[in-house]
Design a protein around this motif. Structure first.
Motif, PDB file in Angstrom:
ATOM      1  N   ILE A 145       0.827  -1.206   0.000  1.00 58.16           N
ATOM      2  CA  ILE A 145       0.000   0.000   0.000  1.00 58.16           C
ATOM      3  C   ILE A 145       0.866   1.264   0.000  1.00 58.16           C
ATOM      4  O   ILE A 145       0.397   2.352  -0.352  1.00 58.16           O
ATOM      5  CB  ILE A 145      -0.968  -0.006   1.212  1.00 58.16           C
ATOM      6  CG1 ILE A 145      -2.200   0.867   0.936  1.00 58.16           C
ATOM      7  CG2 ILE A 145      -0.277   0.426   2.479  1.00 58.16           C
ATOM      8  CD1 ILE A 145      -3.173   0.267  -0.016  1.00 58.16           C
ATOM      9  N   LEU A 146       2.145   1.125   0.381  1.00 56.24           N
ATOM     10  CA  LEU A 146       3.053   2.269   0.474  1.00 56.24           C
ATOM     11  C   LEU A 146       3.990   2.376  -0.727  1.00 56.24           C
ATOM     12  O   LEU A 146       4.877   3.240  -0.745  1.00 56.24           O
ATOM     13  CB  LEU A 146       3.880   2.171   1.757  1.00 56.24           C
ATOM     14  CG  LEU A 146       3.083   2.086   3.070  1.00 56.24           C
ATOM     15  CD1 LEU A 146       4.022   1.934   4.249  1.00 56.24           C
ATOM     16  CD2 LEU A 146       2.178   3.290   3.242  1.00 56.24           C
ATOM     17  N   ALA A 147       3.801   1.548  -1.724  1.00 54.94           N
ATOM     18  CA  ALA A 147       4.694   1.536  -2.888  1.00 54.94           C
ATOM     19  C   ALA A 147       4.771   2.923  -3.527  1.00 54.94           C
ATOM     20  O   ALA A 147       3.749   3.577  -3.751  1.00 54.94           O
ATOM     21  CB  ALA A 147       4.201   0.515  -3.909  1.00 54.94           C
ATOM     22  N   GLY A 148       5.986   3.362  -3.805  1.00 59.45           N
ATOM     23  CA  GLY A 148       6.186   4.631  -4.484  1.00 59.45           C
ATOM     24  C   GLY A 148       6.154   5.849  -3.597  1.00 59.45           C
ATOM     25  O   GLY A 148       6.368   6.973  -4.071  1.00 59.45           O
ATOM     26  N   LEU A 149       5.887   5.669  -2.302  1.00 53.46           N
ATOM     27  CA  LEU A 149       5.884   6.804  -1.377  1.00 53.46           C
ATOM     28  C   LEU A 149       7.292   7.056  -0.856  1.00 53.46           C
ATOM     29  O   LEU A 149       8.029   6.123  -0.553  1.00 53.46           O
ATOM     30  CB  LEU A 149       4.938   6.550  -0.213  1.00 53.46           C
ATOM     31  CG  LEU A 149       3.441   6.543  -0.544  1.00 53.46           C
ATOM     32  CD1 LEU A 149       2.645   6.221   0.699  1.00 53.46           C
ATOM     33  CD2 LEU A 149       2.996   7.877  -1.122  1.00 53.46           C
ATOM     34  N   GLY A 150       7.652   8.324  -0.738  1.00 55.79           N
ATOM     35  CA  GLY A 150       8.970   8.682  -0.245  1.00 55.79           C
ATOM     36  C   GLY A 150       9.039   8.727   1.264  1.00 55.79           C
ATOM     37  O   GLY A 150       8.089   8.357   1.973  1.00 55.79           O
ATOM     38  N   THR A 151      10.154   9.216   1.768  1.00 57.18           N
ATOM     39  CA  THR A 151      10.385   9.228   3.215  1.00 57.18           C
ATOM     40  C   THR A 151       9.872  10.488   3.894  1.00 57.18           C
ATOM     41  O   THR A 151       9.931  10.593   5.115  1.00 57.18           O
ATOM     42  CB  THR A 151      11.892   9.097   3.506  1.00 57.18           C
ATOM     43  OG1 THR A 151      12.585  10.157   2.822  1.00 57.18           O
ATOM     44  CG2 THR A 151      12.425   7.751   3.003  1.00 57.18           C
ATOM     45  N   ALA A 152       9.359  11.428   3.121  1.00 55.78           N
ATOM     46  CA  ALA A 152       8.895  12.676   3.731  1.00 55.78           C
ATOM     47  C   ALA A 152       7.624  13.172   3.044  1.00 55.78           C
ATOM     48  O   ALA A 152       7.491  14.349   2.719  1.00 55.78           O
ATOM     49  CB  ALA A 152       9.982  13.734   3.662  1.00 55.78           C
ATOM     50  N   ARG A 206      -1.654   8.397  -4.620  1.00 59.00           N
ATOM     51  CA  ARG A 206      -0.768   7.234  -4.722  1.00 59.00           C
ATOM     52  C   ARG A 206      -1.248   6.111  -3.805  1.00 59.00           C
ATOM     53  O   ARG A 206      -1.312   4.944  -4.212  1.00 59.00           O
ATOM     54  CB  ARG A 206       0.659   7.640  -4.350  1.00 59.00           C
ATOM     55  CG  ARG A 206       1.620   6.482  -4.133  1.00 59.00           C
ATOM     56  CD  ARG A 206       1.920   5.719  -5.396  1.00 59.00           C
ATOM     57  NE  ARG A 206       2.791   6.487  -6.271  1.00 59.00           N
ATOM     58  CZ  ARG A 206       3.334   6.002  -7.399  1.00 59.00           C
ATOM     59  NH1 ARG A 206       3.073   4.758  -7.761  1.00 59.00           N
ATOM     60  NH2 ARG A 206       4.105   6.752  -8.150  1.00 59.00           N
ATOM     61  N   LEU A 207      -1.614   6.441  -2.577  1.00 61.06           N
ATOM     62  CA  LEU A 207      -2.127   5.425  -1.652  1.00 61.06           C
ATOM     63  C   LEU A 207      -3.395   4.777  -2.184  1.00 61.06           C
ATOM     64  O   LEU A 207      -3.546   3.552  -2.140  1.00 61.06           O
ATOM     65  CB  LEU A 207      -2.417   6.067  -0.292  1.00 61.06           C
ATOM     66  CG  LEU A 207      -1.248   6.235   0.669  1.00 61.06           C
ATOM     67  CD1 LEU A 207      -1.633   7.173   1.796  1.00 61.06           C
ATOM     68  CD2 LEU A 207      -0.820   4.883   1.217  1.00 61.06           C
ATOM     69  N   LEU A 208      -4.322   5.595  -2.671  1.00 63.48           N
ATOM     70  CA  LEU A 208      -5.573   5.052  -3.188  1.00 63.48           C
ATOM     71  C   LEU A 208      -5.327   4.196  -4.434  1.00 63.48           C
ATOM     72  O   LEU A 208      -5.955   3.155  -4.612  1.00 63.48           O
ATOM     73  CB  LEU A 208      -6.544   6.187  -3.501  1.00 63.48           C
ATOM     74  CG  LEU A 208      -7.055   6.970  -2.281  1.00 63.48           C
ATOM     75  CD1 LEU A 208      -7.871   8.170  -2.721  1.00 63.48           C
ATOM     76  CD2 LEU A 208      -7.884   6.072  -1.359  1.00 63.48           C
ATOM     77  N   GLY A 209      -4.403   4.641  -5.287  1.00 62.52           N
ATOM     78  CA  GLY A 209      -4.056   3.831  -6.454  1.00 62.52           C
ATOM     79  C   GLY A 209      -3.444   2.512  -6.053  1.00 62.52           C
ATOM     80  O   GLY A 209      -3.748   1.460  -6.644  1.00 62.52           O
TER      81      GLY A 209
END
Length: 216
Positions: A145-152, A206-209
């Motif tokens: 679910i967190l794929a592609g999310l950065g650290t900030a 991004r999360l919803l996708g």
């Protein structure tokens, strides 16, 4: 055939905003979905994925679910028996835990052990409700679910209560507001965000996708 995403209508939450954000996320991800806003238990039972928005008081939202004939039963069977992917937003996430302590004590769905109680920042200068943009700290960065999310990543919060007494393994991300605050929780086929994913711009989309693509 397009998947059906049911945004559950039980008298709480910004349903139109959530539905439009899901449609936008699907377009961005190149996915064909049918997003419906419904309180019909039969439609909830047959949907492929479930989204539960929520705003207001924990107890009021719980009563709202119970007030719609067959809705709570259909939702519980879909998520806990048939293991359909579920996304809770704000109070929709809080309802996933065992109980909420807000204007009295109220039973939650008890899908994930935990307590929803008043936010009490260690810094007395911090206002309640917590309202505005805060940075996410990913505690389980490999979760799909967190794929592609950065650290900030920055996401949008509006809340006075938060989740406590929860196992570390169920916490996917945190934020800081006079102490750590659970921002995303998840277990099995369920995830939830304390922040409003539908209002969190690129990170929320991004999360919803990711949710629409998730095959738990």
């Amino acid at each position: 055939m397009a998947e059906t995403i049911a945004v559950i209508d039980y008298g709480s939450g910004n349903l139109t905003s959530a539905a439009k954000a899901l449609e936008r996320a699907a377009r961005d991800a190149g996915r064909s979905v049918s997003v419906i806003v419904t309180g019909d238990a039969d439609k909830v039972a047959t949907a492929d994925r479930l989204v539960l928005p929520g705003q207001g008081a924990f107890g009021d939202c719980r009563r709202g679910l119970l007030a719609v004939p067959g809705l709570l039963e259909a939702l519980t069977e879909a998520v806990r028996v048939k293991a359909k992917p579920f996304f809770g937003i704000c109070v929709g996430m809080q309802l996933m835990v065992t109980r909420g302590i807000e204007h009295g004590e109220h039973a939650g769905l008890d899908w994930i052990p935990g307590i929803c109680q008043r936010l009490t920042p260690t810094d007395s200068a911090l206002k309640i409700p917590h309202m505005g943009w805060n940075t996410l700290t990913l505690t389980a960065p490999k979760h799909p679910i967190l794929a592609g999310l950065g650290t900030a990543e920055h996401v949008y919060f509006v809340h006075s209560y938060h989740i406590t007494a929860i196992a570390a393994s169920d916490v996917l991300a945190e934020t800081e507001y006079g102490g750590p605050v659970v921002a995303i929780l998840g277990r099995d086929t369920m995830v939830g965000t304390q922040f409003h994913a539908e209002k969190s711009q690129a990170a929320g989309l991004r999360l919803l996708g990711n949710f629409l693509s998730w095959r738990p």
